[in-house]
Design a protein around this motif. Structure first.
Motif: not given
Lengths: 327, 337
Positions: B162-167
């Motif tokens: 996950k990018i930045f833990g979200i996306i």
């Protein structure tokens, strides 16, 4: 050229007939149960009637250069609404609703294709989603069950032969006459070969095309009755891949997918071949995965042979004519 | 054909894509004010995940359709690649093995289609129909239902990356491919060949384009793209079944068609496909949040495609009629009646 084309068509049908004969006797020798009248008519032919039925008008549609991807879902939608109507208003209402839905589904396809001039593939792709979605939405995913008239179409025997086979035989003759002997059939070929030329020759192209799609819808609704009667119940996703199976039969029968060439007898023979193949492989205990592969391979072989025959024909034409104004 | 004409007339560019974009924005605003949960983080991410694999494959499909061919087999092809990837992933291979493997497999399988179409001259619709049956048939023979208990190295892309833990990382892949496709289809010489072949294959051949090779390469590229789509689809779950990609091909074609690409070939833009794919991948969730049963989602998709196709077809008919009116000097009496 005309005699040549005719000669070729007959020979391709004979090839198809021999393919069928070889398959039928081959499978029959491997498993004699296959030759039993109860099996070959009661199971084999019966299982292919719906697909074979829809393949008849589909041949007309494909000869005009069109295609109908929505047949499977037209069938399911018609069967479902018919089933719901039968619960509420009785048998005859169910029958009427089925036929009417088939008619209107076909009409919608035909009108969008002929009047709005959207390509047949896109039109029937989108109506496919629409009919599938309507069937799913209206029944909210539940099954619809068969009623008396559906049982009559799909689950009765007359003189030991399933009723739907009589229906198929009658319609096969009717559609053969329509395509090969009627003015309407000639118009279909004309449109498939050159739509603009057909228009300038005074053919009401829009009406002829619409009629072909309406016929497809109507026959799909008949197939719906048979299908419902044969399986007793139906879910919204029952029509998935039905369209591809039908198109496979038509193409296997030697009808050109680009339109203008085709023969109803080829379609009928191809129905027999597919019926023999699917049931024969089941009798021989071959897993269903291998069966689909075999069907795909048969389709490819038939296409390649057709392509070779066509190429040879074209080469002949070029040598023979040699005039500059052929194209 | 209509696009080439539309491009040159002033203000005529971006028509289809522009209207789709406007429709999309209106839809998004409408959803903002009528639903509660649609803009929740979870839902957006799940829509984005669906969007990413549908869009990636649709971009490949778009290329094929521009050459006036079609690929019915892409759904079955994705199923095959998914299973093959799962079999490789079971041994603990990570994304850097899976990604090239998936792309290669997709390209090879799709190349078969390309060869059938160009070498044996089977019409694309029928050829890919036949290969669909073959692909679908192979699967149950090799694998019994599904492959499960997949190691975390396999599901890394779907669950942990996950990018930045979200996306989800699939979105990043999608963005990269979309940007590459946008640039490629706009500026490369190869894309010009695709449009030329789609408009007039014979003309293209006479103009010195190797039509057969171009079509095969198109199928190879599209196959590689389907492979990427398969990776996103396969790594999204612990269990990979033999029917992962079934019937997805219709969604891809629908996305391409909704995006304004004509199945006659020769026209169509990547941007349209992006909008088309986004609309189609939103429908199910949007309907859910509007309080309508998701059973209606297919019907809504059908209506959206039909309406958009009819609208664009009628505007095309008008345009066609206006051309003879403007420069019809020879047959004025016909026009008067």
């Amino acid at each position: 050229m005309k005699t040549q084309a005719k000669h070729f068509k007959i020979s391709f049908n004979i090839i198809l007939f021999f393919i069928w004969l070889v398959l039928f006797t081959g499978i029959g020798i491997a498993n004699p149960q296959f030759f039993a009248f109860d099996y070959s008519v009661g199971v084999m032919l019966r299982s292919a009637v719906e697909i074979g039925l829809v393949a008849l008008p589909m041949t007309l549609v494909i000869i005009t250069g069109g295609i109908d991807l929505s047949v499977g879902n037209t069938m399911v939608l018609a069967a479902m609404l018919g089933g719901l109507a039968a619960i509420k208003y009785g048998n005859f209402a169910g029958f009427l609703a089925t036929i009417l839905i088939g008619f209107f589904c076909g009409l919608l396809n035909g009108l969008i294709i002929a009047k709005v001039k959207v390509s047949p593939m896109i039109t029937t792709l989108s109506t496919m989603f629409l009919y599938l979605g309507l069937a799913r939405g209206i029944t909210s995913g539940d099954s619809v069950y068969a009623y008396d008239i559906a049982f009559f179409f799909g689950d009765t025997s007359i003189a030991g032969i399933p009723a739907q086979i009589f229906l198929y035989a009658v319609l096969a003759v009717v559609f053969w006459v329509i395509l090969a002997k009627s003015v309407y059939g000639r118009k279909l070929y004309a449109i498939g070969l050159n739509e603009n030329a057909a228009r300038y020759a005074g053919i009401n192209v829009d009406r002829v095309k619409t009629a072909a799609y309406v016929l497809t819808g109507l026959v799909s609704s008949l197939a719906a009755l048979i299908w419902l009667g044969r399986f007793n119940s139906l879910k919204y996703d029952a029509g998935t891949n039905f369209n591809l199976k039908v198109i496979t039969i038509v193409v296997l029968g030697g009808t050109s997918i680009t339109g203008g060439y085709g023969d109803m007898r080829g379609t009928i023979l191809a129905t027999l071949i597919i019926a023999t193949l699917t049931n024969g492989l089941t009798v021989l205990n071959i897993p269903i995965g291998a069966q689909t592969i075999v069907q795909g391979v048969v389709l490819i072989i038939s296409l390649i042979s057709l392509a070779i025959v066509n190429q040879r024909k074209n080469r002949k034409k070029i040598i023979k004519v040699e005039a500059p104004a052929t194209h | 054909m209509d696009h080439a004409g539309g491009k040159k007339s002033a203000g005529g560019f971006l028509t289809r894509e522009f209207y789709l974009g406007v429709f999309l924005v209106i839809l998004l605003i409408f959803l903002r004010f009528t639903t509660d949960g649609f803009y929740s983080l979870n839902n957006i991410m799940s829509v984005l995940n669906i969007f990413s694999y549908i869009l990636i494959a649709s971009i490949g499909m778009n290329m094929i359709i521009i050459t006036s061919n079609i690929d019915i087999s892409s759904g079955a092809l994705i199923s095959v690649v998914c299973i093959a990837l799962a079999a490789i992933g079971k041994t603990g291979a990570n994304l850097w093995v899976l990604l090239p493997a998936g792309m290669l497999m997709g390209a090879l399988l799709s190349g078969i289609n390309g060869l059938f179409i160009t070498k044996i001259r089977i019409p694309a619709l029928v050829a890919t129909m036949a290969t669909t049956q073959i692909f679908q048939g192979i699967l149950p023979l090799c694998i019994d239902g599904s492959i499960y208990d997949l190691p975390p190295s396999f599901t890394w892309l779907g669950f942990e990356a996950k990018i930045f833990g979200i996306i989800p990382a699939s979105v990043l892949i999608m963005l990269m491919i979309t940007i590459i496709a946008l640039i490629f289809m706009r500026y490369s010489g190869f894309s010009k060949k695709l449009y030329a072949i789609g408009n007039n294959a014979n003309g293209a051949r006479l103009a010195g384009i190797n039509v057969n090779r171009t079509v095969v390469i198109t199928y190879l590229i599209a196959g590689a793209v389907f492979g990427i789509s398969a990776i996103i689809l396969a790594t999204g779950s612990q269990r990979v079944t033999t029917t992962m990609g079934s019937n997805l091909e219709m969604t891809f074609i629908a996305a391409v068609v909704l995006g304004g690409t004509s199945t006659d070939g020769g026209s169509g833009k990547v941007m349209g496909t992006v909008f088309g794919a986004l609309i189609l991948s939103m429908v199910t969730q949007a309907i859910n949040y509007l309080g309508i049963s998701s059973d209606w989602s297919d019907a809504v998709k059908g209506v959206i495609i039909i309406v958009s196709v009819i609208v664009s077809a009628t505007s095309f008919i008008k345009k066609k009629r206006m051309i003879p009116l403007a420069d019809a000097t020879a047959v004025p009496e016909v026009q008067a009646k």
